[in-house]
Write an enzyme that holds these catalytic residues in place. Structure first.
Site, short mmCIF file in Angstrom:
data_model
loop_
_atom_site.label_atom_id
_atom_site.label_comp_id
_atom_site.label_asym_id
_atom_site.label_seq_id
_atom_site.Cartn_x
_atom_site.Cartn_y
_atom_site.Cartn_z
N ASP A 159 0.80 -1.21 0.00
CA ASP A 159 0.00 0.00 0.00
C ASP A 159 0.84 1.27 0.00
OD1 ASP A 159 -2.52 -1.20 -0.10
OD2 ASP A 159 -2.57 -1.48 2.08
N HIS A 197 0.00 -7.74 -1.40
CA HIS A 197 -1.32 -8.34 -1.49
C HIS A 197 -1.95 -8.06 -2.85
CE1 HIS A 197 -1.98 -4.31 0.16
NE2 HIS A 197 -3.20 -4.36 -0.34
N ARG A 209 -11.00 0.68 5.19
CA ARG A 209 -9.60 0.45 5.55
C ARG A 209 -9.05 1.60 6.39
NH1 ARG A 209 -5.42 0.23 0.82
NH2 ARG A 209 -4.62 2.19 1.63
#
Length: 281
Positions: free
Chosen positions: A104, A250, A265
């Site tokens: 991320d 991921h 999130r």
């Protein structure tokens, strides 16, 4: 490792574990917090089932691990909760968040330490799983000559190709984040080395010709995506996944179109990636 306040069940030997015996809506005692932290360090991604969280409770859980990160675009957040990123796909979606392997916001100067995704709505016919890959193992299984090559390299991570390109979002003042990080980073807690490049954000390796950079990155991407390094999480409503962005990638499966998938999130701030040749932190 022994745990006294939680139960930890591994998903695979390489990565991932489910955590039982904790209600994330309640404040965590020090021992419970430490054991959850230790389970995250040991397994890189941990999962919780049957959780009922308000946005405030979700944020409170994240803040136990550090200051919360606000996404660089801030467009898809809930206005009253800028720390909450809405993860949504439906029949109108042309792209979905996370459908390439990535860590991320690796384009930030100090990329997030971890992300905590709370899933509320899932496709009625299945699908929408998330895959996670162990980037320690990706580094450890490279040959020694390739390890030595990668340890001396720096890569560019650019948010423009994701946020401005695929999602067509407008940059804030100063543009989308674009930063250089080591191809191999040292984890600030465990001291272990992990590969730190990904298809989503990494554009090239500094100092290499384009053909050299493209070839090396493609080899590293394909190697990192080896199935034996992975676990696959089958979401259920009210499940939570918490992953360590410093040592895991991921990939969100978009195999449920035109059905809806909705989650929220919270992301925990991290520090600047670094490489240390020898020794533990």
């Amino acid at each position: 490792m022994g745990y006294q306040t939680i139960e930890v069940r591994k998903l695979t030997p390489a990565i991932g574990a489910e955590i039982f015996g904790v209600d994330l809506a309640r404040p965590l005692g020090n021992q419970v917090f430490q054991e959850i932290h230790d389970a995250l360090m040991d397994n890189l991604v941990i999962f919780f089932r049957d959780q009922e969280l308000t946005h405030d409770q979700h944020k409170a859980f994240g803040r136990r691990f550090g200051e919360l990160h606000i996404h660089p675009t801030s467009i898809r957040t809930e206005s009253e909760h800028p720390e909450i990123l809405v993860i949504k796909a439906d029949e109108h979606s042309k792209f979905v968040a996370g459908e390439e392997w990535h860590s991320d916001v690796s384009c930030d100067p100090e990329p997030p330490m971890g992300s905590i995704l709370y899933m509320k709505q899932l496709p009625p016919e299945g699908g929408g799983n998330t895959l996670f890959a162990n980037m320690y193992r990706a580094y450890d299984t490279l040959s020694a000559p390739i390890q030595r090559l990668c340890e001396g390299l720096i890569a560019v991570h650019d948010g423009a190709q994701v946020y401005g390109g695929r999602f067509g979002q407008k940059p804030k003042e100063g543009g989308f984040p674009r930063n250089e990080h080591p191809v191999v980073r040292t984890h600030p807690v465990t001291g272990r080395k992990a590969l730190y490049v990904n298809r989503n954000f990494t554009t090239h390796i500094v100092g290499l010709r384009k053909s050299e950079s493209d070839a090396l990155l493609e080899m590293l991407y394909r190697h990192s995506e080896t199935p034996e390094f992975q676990c696959r999480f089958a979401w259920q409503p009210n499940s939570v996944a918490f992953w360590d962005n410093r040592a895991a990638m991921h990939h969100a499966m978009w195999d449920y179109f035109p059905h809806k998938r909705l989650g929220y999130r919270v992301t925990v701030k991290g520090d600047k990636p670094f490489y240390r040749a020898q020794g533990r932190i």
